[in-house]
Enzyme design. Sequence first.
Site, PDB file in Angstrom:
ATOM      1  N   ASP A 485       0.806  -1.221   0.000  1.00  0.00           N
ATOM      2  CA  ASP A 485       0.000   0.000   0.000  1.00  0.00           C
ATOM      3  C   ASP A 485       0.839   1.271   0.000  1.00  0.00           C
ATOM      4  O   ASP A 485       0.327   2.352  -0.213  1.00  0.00           O
ATOM      5  CB  ASP A 485      -0.849   0.037   1.276  1.00  0.00           C
ATOM      6  CG  ASP A 485      -2.231  -0.524   1.045  1.00  0.00           C
ATOM      7  OD1 ASP A 485      -2.663  -0.572  -0.118  1.00  0.00           O
ATOM      8  OD2 ASP A 485      -2.872  -0.900   2.037  1.00  0.00           O
TER       9      ASP A 485
HETATM   10  C1  GLC Z   1      -0.625   2.707   5.878  1.00  0.00           C
HETATM   11  C2  GLC Z   1       0.229   1.615   6.458  1.00  0.00           C
HETATM   12  C3  GLC Z   1       0.168   0.366   5.654  1.00  0.00           C
HETATM   13  C4  GLC Z   1      -1.268   0.028   5.396  1.00  0.00           C
HETATM   14  C5  GLC Z   1      -2.045   1.204   4.841  1.00  0.00           C
HETATM   15  C6  GLC Z   1      -3.486   0.849   4.689  1.00  0.00           C
HETATM   16  O1  GLC Z   1      -0.161   3.077   4.637  1.00  0.00           O
HETATM   17  O2  GLC Z   1       1.569   1.991   6.547  1.00  0.00           O
HETATM   18  O3  GLC Z   1       0.821  -0.678   6.325  1.00  0.00           O
HETATM   19  O4  GLC Z   1      -1.319  -1.003   4.472  1.00  0.00           O
HETATM   20  O5  GLC Z   1      -1.922   2.291   5.678  1.00  0.00           O
HETATM   21  O6  GLC Z   1      -4.239   1.796   4.031  1.00  0.00           O
HETATM   22  C1  GLC Z   2      -1.444  -3.601   5.558  1.00  0.00           C
HETATM   23  C2  GLC Z   2      -2.708  -3.618   4.734  1.00  0.00           C
HETATM   24  C3  GLC Z   2      -2.574  -4.520   3.544  1.00  0.00           C
HETATM   25  C4  GLC Z   2      -1.319  -4.222   2.791  1.00  0.00           C
HETATM   26  C5  GLC Z   2      -0.095  -4.243   3.699  1.00  0.00           C
HETATM   27  C6  GLC Z   2       1.165  -3.812   3.006  1.00  0.00           C
HETATM   28  O1  GLC Z   2      -1.311  -4.812   6.214  1.00  0.00           O
HETATM   29  O2  GLC Z   2      -3.811  -4.032   5.485  1.00  0.00           O
HETATM   30  O3  GLC Z   2      -3.686  -4.397   2.706  1.00  0.00           O
HETATM   31  O4  GLC Z   2      -1.194  -5.172   1.783  1.00  0.00           O
HETATM   32  O5  GLC Z   2      -0.304  -3.384   4.773  1.00  0.00           O
HETATM   33  O6  GLC Z   2       1.191  -2.462   2.719  1.00  0.00           O
END
Ligand code: GLC
Ligand code: GLC
Length: 805
Positions: A485
């Site tokens: 993400d």
């Molecule tokens: C933030 C977090 C990430 C997560 C995301 C979800 O970017 O760092 O881990 O996946 O939020 O929207």
């Molecule tokens: C968080 C989010 C997931 C994402 C991950 C890596 O765990 O929930 O959707 O894939 O971060 O960013």
Amino acid sequence: MKFGYFDDDKKEYVITTPKTPSPWINYLGSEEMFGIISNTGGGYTFYRDAKLRRLTRYRYNGIPADQNGRYFYLRDQASGEFWSPTWQPIRKELDKYECRHGLGYTKIIGELNGIASEITYFIPLKSNTEIHRVKVKNTGKELRKLSLFSFLEFCLWNADDDDRNFQRNLNTGEVEVEGSTIYHKTEFRERRNHYAYYAVNKAISSFETDRETFIGTYENLNNPRSVREGKCSNSLASGWSPIASHCLEMELKPGQEEEFTFILGYVEVSKDKKFTSVGVINKEPAKEQMGKFFQEGAVDKALSKLSRYWKKILKPFQIECPDEKLARMVNIWNPYQCKVTFNLSRSASYFESGVGRGMGFRDSNQDLLGFVHQVPERARERILDIAATQLEDGGAYHQYQPLTKRGNSDIGDGFYDDPLWLILGVCAYIKETNDISILEESVPYENNPELAMPLVDHLFRSFYFTLDNLGPHRLPLIGRADWNDCLNLNCFSEEPGESFQTTGNKTGRTAESLMIAGLFVYTCREFAGLLNILGEEEHEDAVREAKQTMIDSIKHYGRDPEWYLRAYDFFGNKIGSDECNEGKIYIESQAWCIMAGVGKQDGFDRKALDSVEKYLATKHGIVLQDPPYSEYHVELGEVSSYPPGYKENGGIFCHTNPWIMIAEAMLGNNEKALDYYRRIAPAYREEISDIHKMEPYVYSQMIAGKAAHNFGQAKNSWLTGTAAWNYVAITQYILGIRPGYCGLIVEPHITDELAGTKITRHFRGTEYRIEFIKGEDKGLFVDGKKTMITEILPVADIIDVQYIF
Ligand code: GLC
Ligand code: GLC
């Protein structure tokens, strides 16, 4: 250093001091009512949706930590001394303290000056109530006169609004009290058809429902006025902050014990039956609930039902194994965490405040992988809910709200990996259950019934979505982000506070993802397998062809000399390449390309895994990428926003580690697979709880990486895809027992130390009894007969399988 121990027989983690390095929590509830509860009674309760139907208040990021819960106070009437039997909120040192977190319940024991207490918290099955059973016993030699005070603070339902909209909220709070029941009815006068109540099964001497009256102005929960004074003043909250506190008196002879049942209940009333007279709420449904659990023996009965329920959930996969840590992870804690993540996705934990994300499209599909064998009918239902939030073009809402089940338009779509996870979720469901009828279920697009099509159509649109969105190197476009993400290649955010994922400052069709490329190849293999059993030859060929084309693109454009690239950015520059100054190598593309079998023929897979070991592996787990970014890069987004070594910027993002375990197992490097497993599995980290900080019974999302100041320290425990994927890695690839479309596949990748392991797997009505044995005549034996076929059909009630190695 440890702060407790595992009690495997009782399936409990026993915490022996209230001063754990962080609140160590547990979950209550399995269907509609849920709660989180810490080892000192902290936490909150909600009905279905932690944001929209919050029953009780909690203060995230409070000082001291973990404030507000279902609290109790005991007070000695003679001396005036008072204490918290769960340590918080008073925090007076107890003579004895113990917290037992079990499956769906938590029991906290506290003893001080000859008064022992035991409080059991749980949510009974099929009931919108949370029960707090309080036992108080005189273990001393003299008669004792005591008062027991309960305490909880009501949330005005919408937890987000409750925390912000004070100009309104401080006026709306309303309660009613009848007998020993305190009813919380804020907004019931207008559009809400639900209320909450907190009741106890014995006569109370007084009560409090106004927070300030209970605590005292400028006082604190650790020294509340009513407790100090030894009685409540029957305050009726009107606006401000409604609470519920009962005061009960008791006299205990030496050895005598008194038991109380408290119920926190949630009730919905039909619109035409809301009131019995103007402003007086209809209490019948609440009384019905109470009647049930106030009966003699009812609480014990509900507790044993809960324990039977969990036994059934855990039954499909049970192991006896010389490594007791492995056994407790596989038998108890890992499947437990899988169930909890399935229930709650990423909504409510100590780190997820319950007001943020709903259910994630990709998250829930992955959670399903760890859960589908436990309660397949609920997995089915979940798949249909998720698929209904898919868009017509095959893309998907990234999240949806559990209460409404509708796609969340604040965040919208545009995460280009999302649709592929739906195919993986459905394939996993069908392999487990053989229920291909699900493919015929009519499922809306965009939650619009007029756009409904059979589920199988959703899978095709998911598949074509990737093909419709290829970039200049014929690799999948990344969109707002892929699984990572934080790799935001079209975002270019310069303003503090902007969402990295949804602020798209450039509409690029250049940034491409090697992670999605690998995921696509992997998905094609699964999907083609499904089409094969459906007899859809033409479609199967198309899928296989697309798979091969993608493999070619990866081979041409997706590699550095020693590993797979991670992505191409908006300008067409490489990410995750030796050419980069930082972020030279990423874990996700190695994992997915190898799991998909992309570089099997030319040995590139082995090379890439060796690079993972060389550059990314540490004693606390494998970091996500290296070297982490030391500066913010506007063209990379959130990944470079974190200080080096945290989260996606070179943290040990535990979700990704099992992918490498699987890859190592697939390549036959069994030692390494198990070694990686043990580095992050919480039970193996119990001894270093002082460093790890988080619960030693569940995975955390992240352990700080080698570049971080706090290397080895975990954060964000409980709600993470780490649970499902580690479960898949250990059970399906290392132990090697996984469902196929026709039967159960047994292909272990184990080391000598697991000789003697016995596994029972219930699959499609058959009980497989599997044994790993060291021996001369190596191979797989089914009911005594040697076989080369590793997919064993469920053709008898019981099948004996021996794997001799
Ligand atoms: C933030 C977090 C990430 C997560 C995301 C979800 O970017 O760092 O881990 O996946 O939020 O929207
Ligand atoms: C968080 C989010 C997931 C994402 C991950 C890596 O765990 O929930 O959707 O894939 O971060 O960013």
